[in-house]
Design an enzyme around this catalytic site. Structure first.
Site, short mmCIF file in Angstrom:
data_model
loop_
_atom_site.label_atom_id
_atom_site.label_comp_id
_atom_site.label_asym_id
_atom_site.label_seq_id
_atom_site.Cartn_x
_atom_site.Cartn_y
_atom_site.Cartn_z
CD GLU A 174 -2.94 -1.06 2.30
OE1 GLU A 174 -2.43 -1.42 3.38
OE2 GLU A 174 -4.13 -0.70 2.18
CD GLU A 181 -3.44 -6.17 3.70
OE1 GLU A 181 -3.58 -6.90 2.69
OE2 GLU A 181 -2.75 -5.15 3.70
#
Ligand code: NAI
Length: 699
Positions: free
Chosen positions: A102, A122
């Site tokens: 990210e 995640e």
């Protein structure tokens, strides 16, 4: 210095140095914010972000999850980077995962070594990308590819990432030099910042119907899991809302996820897997033995799968069978299984051929003389096993490890037929052995420490989850399974239909219900093993008469088209069979059981409490080292839902007092000895302690 900033001619270079994996701890976030601010103030033309050590940022600092996040948060850091007036380039080597990837998405350009991988895993921890991933990835590669990437959680190679559009350039080593050259090229071309936030997702690319279909697909493939569905919510938000609103929505979902039960359970399992191979009390200086050549005895269901597991790890294997026909059958089955893997696209033809070439066959024990490890996977019979170990003792070299894959038998008794019991150990694989990750490493009375250390190291090398177990009937997993399977039988005779039992347990999240599992593996296996027992050893007839009757009717499960269910010969679809219901009723009346309606809650509690109560006994006896080891066994070997953390985690969450009361109620109602609350459970409840307290006291 976790993050440093320096100039190389016209370029500003931000370097992260937080060994071992450059996790995005609070200090790193702070350092990044300072560095990007500094870079704005000087006359640099572009900024490169790279990492020291063996990898780019491999993720967030997982130990910070579930606690209040200290500012600056990653979204704040990312916003500052994305806002940079100068182009920012992320240079990836190793892995850029989760928050690490990210971070690169907030940069304006991404380049990576061909050996690098990126991903947003995640979901495997019950979370969602929480620092812009769900908003930026769809803008970059479209909704469908973004959903696949984030709900799958898999790592993506740099080449694949390039073809998807996740990165812009593949670099040659060394990474820093190549990244700086790329940055200079951008500067020379007058290329300015390119912010993903300003990109738009084609509005017609994924509509309401496509989202609904995607959700329903996930409902099947990721049954019971919340995070994949929430990722879909976020991608929908990315399409419907302005970027900043989407980010706020994503962050709220992320924070909620970090506090969710499912994420707590999945994080527990993540740590359980990493703890399990650590053997308490084992001298740290113990050196594992070297394993270069392996032999497997018995080329049946398990032997073939075990041989494949070694070949998959690049270790040459010799497979020994009783005779040429048996050997041919075993090797043919292995070839067929590799063929299936190729047809599913999981391996190339060449890879499969290379692995298969590592497996050779023999019918001659002399061929095992050079093996460093021999695993026996012959019929489950003490006489046969003793004979095999007698042979091994004669032909194997000194220091070779002699292992048995037995499901239940006493490893001490097997070891006793050899002149080297210190080299004998249980290595209990699970079916299909080339797929299932659990490996129970059974320590017998005389097993040497370096043999245990070798087994643990080898398990990890093979990508398994090795868990230490002590000798007892069924070790950890199968010993608990007996209690669970008994409840399935009792629930049936007392009033439930097979579909209710299996339905309730699959709804809870088990990969399959216990009766469907029985039909899949064959009801004759349990039947045969019961035949070898005395009436007293078999226990309460109500816990096996239905199964025995079905076998005697020729209903062995899927292989005969009928067991607890009837199976369509073409599609293998299962259906309820009135014949089975008649058997259940007949046996109930024969044994004087008055059938009644069982609630779903009762069924689930009885199955779980059966596992948990036995789990406590296993812990107290030292058969398992820690509660989390039992959880790893159940998740990786028995289809227990990882998002519930395993039976012992479930017990902790439900509260030991509540568990105790449930078990005690069952005991009071039935008077059955196996329902008497395990002494350790009683002790912990009486002293108001948790399993963590118990582990801590154990030291
Ligand atoms: P299987 O019946 O499929 O295979 C046994 C193989 O061993 C046969 O191919 C047979 O020809 C061969 N064999 C028998 N005696 C031999 C000898 N003296 N020398 C060489 N080969 C010999 O049995 P399966 O299911 O593979 O089980 C093997 C062992 O693994 C058993 O101890 C079983 O309890 C254990 N196990 C089985 C699991 C399963 O799901 N089937 C799971 C975990 C362990």
């Amino acid at each position: 210095m976790l993050v440093s900033y320096h100039r190389v001619d016209e370029l500003g270079v931000i370097t992260i140095n937080n060994p071992p994996v450059n996790a995005l701890s609070h200090g790193v976030r702070n350092g990044l914010l300072e560095a990007i601010t500094k870079a704005q103030a000087d006359d640099s033309q572009a900024v490169v972000i790279l990492c020291e050590g063996r990898t780019f940022v491999a993720g967030s600092d997982i130990s910070e999850f579930g606690k209040p996040i200290e500012a600056p948060s990653l979204p704040q850091v990312n916003a500052a980077i994305e806002a940079s007036e100068k182009p920012v380039i992320a240079a990836i080597h190793g892995t850029a995962l989760g928050g690490g990837f990210e971070l690169t998405l907030s940069c304006h350009y991404r380049c990576a070594l061909a050996s690098a991988t990126v991903g947003l895993p995640e979901v495997t921890l019950g979370l969602i990308p929480g620092a812009g991933g769900t908003q930026r990835v769809p803008r970059l590669i479209g909704a469908q590819a973004a959903l696949d990437m984030m709900t799958g959680g898999q790592k993506i190679t740099a080449r694949k990432a390039l073809s998807l559009g996740l990165i812009d350039r593949i670099l040659e080593e060394p990474v820093e030099e190549a990244a700086l050259a790329y940055a200079r090229e951008l500067v020379a071309g007058g290329t300015g910042p390119r912010r993903i936030r300003d990109m738009s997702i084609p509005a017609d690319s994924f509509d309401g119907e496509a989202f609904a279909a995607y959700r329903s697909m996930l409902g099947k493939r990721k049954r019971g899991q919340e995070s994949p569905q929430i990722i879909v919510d976020c991608v929908e938000a990315a399409m419907a809302k302005p970027f900043d609103e989407g980010l706020v929505y994503e962050r709220a979902c992320f924070v909620e996820r970090t506090q969710s039960e499912q994420s707590a359970a999945l994080r527990h399992i993540f740590f359980a897997e990493r703890q399990a191979p650590k053997v308490l009390g084992l001298n740290k200086t113990t050196v594992p033995r070297s394993i270069e050549r392996v032999a497997v005895i018995g080329g049946g269901t398990m032997g073939g799968g075990i041989a494949m597991s070694f070949a998959n790890a690049g270790i040459p294997v010799t497979l020994l069978e009783l005779n040429q026909d048996g050997l041919d059958a075993g090797l043919t089955l292995i070839g067929k299984n590799y063929g299936i893997t190729v047809s599913k696209g999981k391996l190339s033809q060449e890879q499969a051929a290379a692995r298969q070439a590592l497996i050779s066959g023999t019918t001659d024990y002399e061929a095992l003389a050079s093996a460093d490890l021999v695993i026996e996977a012959v019929f489950e019979s003490m006489d046969v096993k003793r004979q095999v170990f007698g042979h091994l003792d004669q032909v194997c070299k000194a220091g070779a490890i002699l292992a048995s894959n037995t499901s239940y038998l006493d490893i001490d008794e097997i070891a006793a037929v050899t002149s080297r019991p210190q080299d004998v150990v249980g290595l209990h694989f699970f079916s299909p052995a080339n797929v299932m990750r659990l490996l129970e490493v059974v320590r017998a009375d005389k097993t040497a420490d370096d043999v245990i250390a070798t087994a643990m190291a080898l398990g990890k090398r093979m990508g398994k989850v090795p868990v230490l177990a002590g000798v007892c009937f069924g070790f950890i997993g199968n010993r608990m399974l007996r209690q669970y399977a008994r409840e399935a039988q009792l629930c049936m005779i007392e009033g439930a239909e097979p579909e209710q039992v299996d339905g309730v347990l699959t709804y809870f999240g088990m990969a399959m219900g216990p009766l469907a599992v029985g039909d899949l593996s064959g009801l004759d296996i349990g039947y045969k093993s019961r035949q070898a027992l005395t009436v007293a050893q078999k226990g309460d007839p109500r816990s096996y008469v239905i199964a025995d009757t079905l076998v005697e009717m020729g209903r062995l499960g899927q292989k005969t088209g009928a067991g607890y269910y009837r199976y369509d010969p073409k599609t293998r679809a299962r259906s309820t069979d009135p014949e089975v219901l008649a058997v259940i009723e007949e046996q109930a009346s024969k044994y004087g059981v008055k059938r009644r309606e069982l609630s779903d809650e009762e069924i689930i509690d009885r199955h779980l409490m059966a596992l948990i109560n036995e789990g406590f006994r296993i812990l107290e006896e030292g058969i398992a080292q820690r509660p989390s080891d039992i959880d790893a066994v159940y998740v990786h070997g028995y289809g227990f839902p990882s998002y519930r953390g395993g039976p012992m985690f479930y017990a902790s969450r439900r509260g030991l007092k509540a568990v105790y009361e449930c078990v005690e109620n069952l005991y009071n109602r039935t008077g059955e000895a196996h329902w008497s609350p395990a002494p350790l459970l009683t002790k912990l409840v009486e002293s108001n302690q948790t399993l963590e307290d118990w582990m801590a006291n154990k030291g």
